[in-house]
Design a protein around this motif. Sequence first.
Motif, PDB file in Angstrom:
ATOM      1  N   GLU A 515     -26.928  74.505  -4.908  1.00 10.90           N
ATOM      2  CA  GLU A 515     -27.239  75.626  -5.820  1.00 10.90           C
ATOM      3  C   GLU A 515     -26.295  75.543  -7.000  1.00 10.90           C
ATOM      4  O   GLU A 515     -25.074  75.434  -6.824  1.00 10.90           O
ATOM      5  N   ARG A 519     -19.738  78.756 -13.990  1.00 10.44           N
ATOM      6  CA  ARG A 519     -18.303  79.069 -13.941  1.00 10.44           C
ATOM      7  C   ARG A 519     -17.738  79.125 -15.344  1.00 10.44           C
ATOM      8  O   ARG A 519     -18.276  78.500 -16.263  1.00 10.44           O
ATOM      9  N   ASP A 547     -28.365  81.174 -18.853  1.00 11.57           N
ATOM     10  CA  ASP A 547     -29.354  80.613 -17.920  1.00 11.57           C
ATOM     11  C   ASP A 547     -29.911  79.284 -18.431  1.00 11.57           C
ATOM     12  O   ASP A 547     -29.991  78.306 -17.703  1.00 11.57           O
ATOM     13  N   ASP A 638     -33.864  85.347  -3.898  1.00  9.98           N
ATOM     14  CA  ASP A 638     -32.420  85.380  -3.625  1.00  9.98           C
ATOM     15  C   ASP A 638     -32.009  86.758  -3.107  1.00  9.98           C
ATOM     16  O   ASP A 638     -32.694  87.759  -3.344  1.00  9.98           O
ATOM     17  N   GLU A 695     -27.192  82.947   3.409  1.00  9.73           N
ATOM     18  CA  GLU A 695     -26.121  82.772   2.414  1.00  9.73           C
ATOM     19  C   GLU A 695     -24.789  83.301   2.957  1.00  9.73           C
ATOM     20  O   GLU A 695     -24.767  84.183   3.802  1.00  9.73           O
ATOM     21  N   GLU A 698     -19.209  82.160   6.370  1.00 11.92           N
ATOM     22  CA  GLU A 698     -17.772  81.941   6.180  1.00 11.92           C
ATOM     23  C   GLU A 698     -17.079  81.445   7.442  1.00 11.92           C
ATOM     24  O   GLU A 698     -15.940  80.996   7.384  1.00 11.92           O
TER      25      GLU A 698
END
Length: 736
Positions: A515, A519, A547, A638, A695, A698
């Motif tokens: 994905e 940044r 975008d 999403d 998504e 962790e």
Amino acid sequence: MHSPDAPRPQRMAKGRVAAVTSSGFDASRNLTERAARIAGLRSFETPTLEAVEHRRLQLWLLTLSLLFAAVVALVTVTAWHDVRPPAWVPPIVLRGGLLATVILFCAYAIEKELQLRRLTKLLIDERVLTAALTNRLREVSTLLEAAKAMNLVLDLEEVLRTILECANELLDTHDGSIMLVHGDGELRTVSVSGSSGARGARLKFGEGVAGQVAQTREPVLVTGVLEPEKWPAGSGAAQPPTSSMSVPLVYRDVLLGVLNVNAAPGRAYTRHQLRALSLFGEQAAAAIANARLYEEQRLLASQNVYQALHDLLTNLPNRALFLDRVNHALSRRRLPGQLVAILFLDLDDFKLINDSLGHAAGDEVLIGFADRLRTCVRSGDAMARFGGDEFAVLIEDVTSAEDAAATAERILALFAEPFSVGERRMWLRASIGIAVEGLGASSAEALLRNADTAKNVAKTQGKGRIVTFEETMHADALQRLEFEGELQHALEHGQLAVHYQPMFSLAHGRAIGVEALVRWEHPARGLLPASAFLPLAEQAGLMVQIDRWVLRRACETLQALRSDVELPTGFLLSVNISPTHLQDAALVDEVAQVLRDTGIEPGRLVLEITEGAILLDSEKTAVHLNRIKALGVKVALDDFGTGYSSLSHLRRFPVDIVKIDRVFVDGITTDKGAGALVQAIVRLGRGLNIEVIAEGIEHQAQADALAALQCPYGQGWYLSIDLPAEGLADFLRRSS
Ligand code: C2E
Ligand code: MG
Ligand code: MG
């Protein structure tokens, strides 16, 4: 008022009353003074009747005294022979002389008497005339007083009432009514006095006495009982009027209505009174016209005031009126602990509606929202629209920010239902800032500024949020402004970069794609994640630009890497598309162009959209998504599970992938509900042939739990953090 039996001058031209009376009065006065002089009254002033009587008494006393003296002299001369007259006066002459004197004096006395009688008559006539003139003067002054009174009043109702009261004073009426012209050819009673039976009456022109007066514009005097059959004898009911008058109310040649008065039973009006009422009617009509004009002006003024203080689209108060209400609320005496709060709200993505569907659609949404807002605010609390998509609510008498937040929650709940624009249905959200009195805000302006700041913070934190003002926020706001400038600079000077976070098959640990995440290589703050600056970019209108840049950059990077390393089959490149960008009609062509320019196969590209974007304008989104699908590009939904998830969207829109939001993955090891939801989505995906990616994994425990629930794919720091372009090459080499 004149007394009804006092004699009146019969002919008096309208409008010349004062002139005629004064000249008549002067003529009769000259005549009387001449007669008085002839009668022997030589005064400079007009004699009184008393003076004439006195003169008459004097005359007759003198005459009688003279007669007596003459008779005594005659008797003396005749009866007493020893009374001798002088020898040179023969007795016969003496007697004759005396007799002649007596006769002459009597004739003089009679003549004087006749003159005095004529004078008396003149004086009486003059008194009568004076009385009549006094009455007329009183009438005229009553008319003037009435006109003055009527013109002093400005309220139409009161003018009508005053007209009837003055008519009563002028003519001693029993009852009366005023009918005004309504529409075309109709009279309607608008005011009555006494026991008038005209209340609520409606007459066509020509109908009844008033209707005739309206038609002919001629005053009418009626004597005798009109329609006696309506008044049955001995019924004990009210007696019929025996006389009535109706006069037209005409102002500047325009018929305004008709004034009707009735005399008390047994009394009759005269033609002279009809003329007086006509004169009065002219004044009354002017007063009515004035009052109407004033009323129109007042209405216009109040409309202007309304327009100056309201938003005319939603009819809510505008900023000026709202500030006034807030000031008023702040200055009001309240119980200790009771505070004033302001909610400042802004519809999220409203600009999109205006841009994509036009301003008429935007207006429809604003009106619809204002209507909803009215239903959820207490009657005492003020609301306002400040223009655009900004609204405010004043809440009085809260004890804490939590109270205000409860109202804000109620307002957010208003967005659960979609808004309709024509055939379309749209889901919207709003960001709300709360400011409570205190915290250095004691004026309406300061309170509003704080609420606005809190609202802006809510916007940057994501959409559909409620944020309460804190003192640090102003400084933050300033910083944000600075930050916005810096972001623009970053975009133009290559400070942005794209990182790639790999996505894996949970069962085999194989990488299935990456994905692309934007940044910011901030010169002072270091590397910033997308969440740290994208909300700001959205506010600054830079989102679409970012975008586009990310899409092209990501495709170029992946394509460039292919010369070095072969991509695994079916390896995907997922790029996020903002809601604003998804509404942009140029998006599909842009994507096609990028694919052509870079040579990336359409089947490798995934566009990630959020639910919010679908809900915003579902028809338009469906059109764009279908065109994207037609290119061969995949679509991922999403952050699934947050926002207004509706499973039906999965069927309605051409979705290939669902990305389960991090919050469900977070809770998967502790919260049964989260687990159940993930399982349901996984099953649904399987049923609908949609791939599911979890998504934000962790920990290993989360990855295991997801694998146990047969979630096919996953992404998260546990599996791999996002990698810069250089890192991606190594990663691909290791994976292949
Ligand atoms: P997203 O599309 O859901 O992207 C995933 C976000 O979660 C990324 O944050 C990523 O760094 C973060 N993340 C990945 N794994 C973990 C994890 O294990 N734990 C936690 N806590 N976070 C993880 P990032 O890069 O800050 O992006 C935030 C959001 O900004 C993205 O959510 C995406 O919606 C948006 N975004 C990012 N890049 C772009 C872009 O180029 N264009 C647009 N329109 N949106 C973008
Ligand atoms: Mg994403
Ligand atoms: Mg996400």
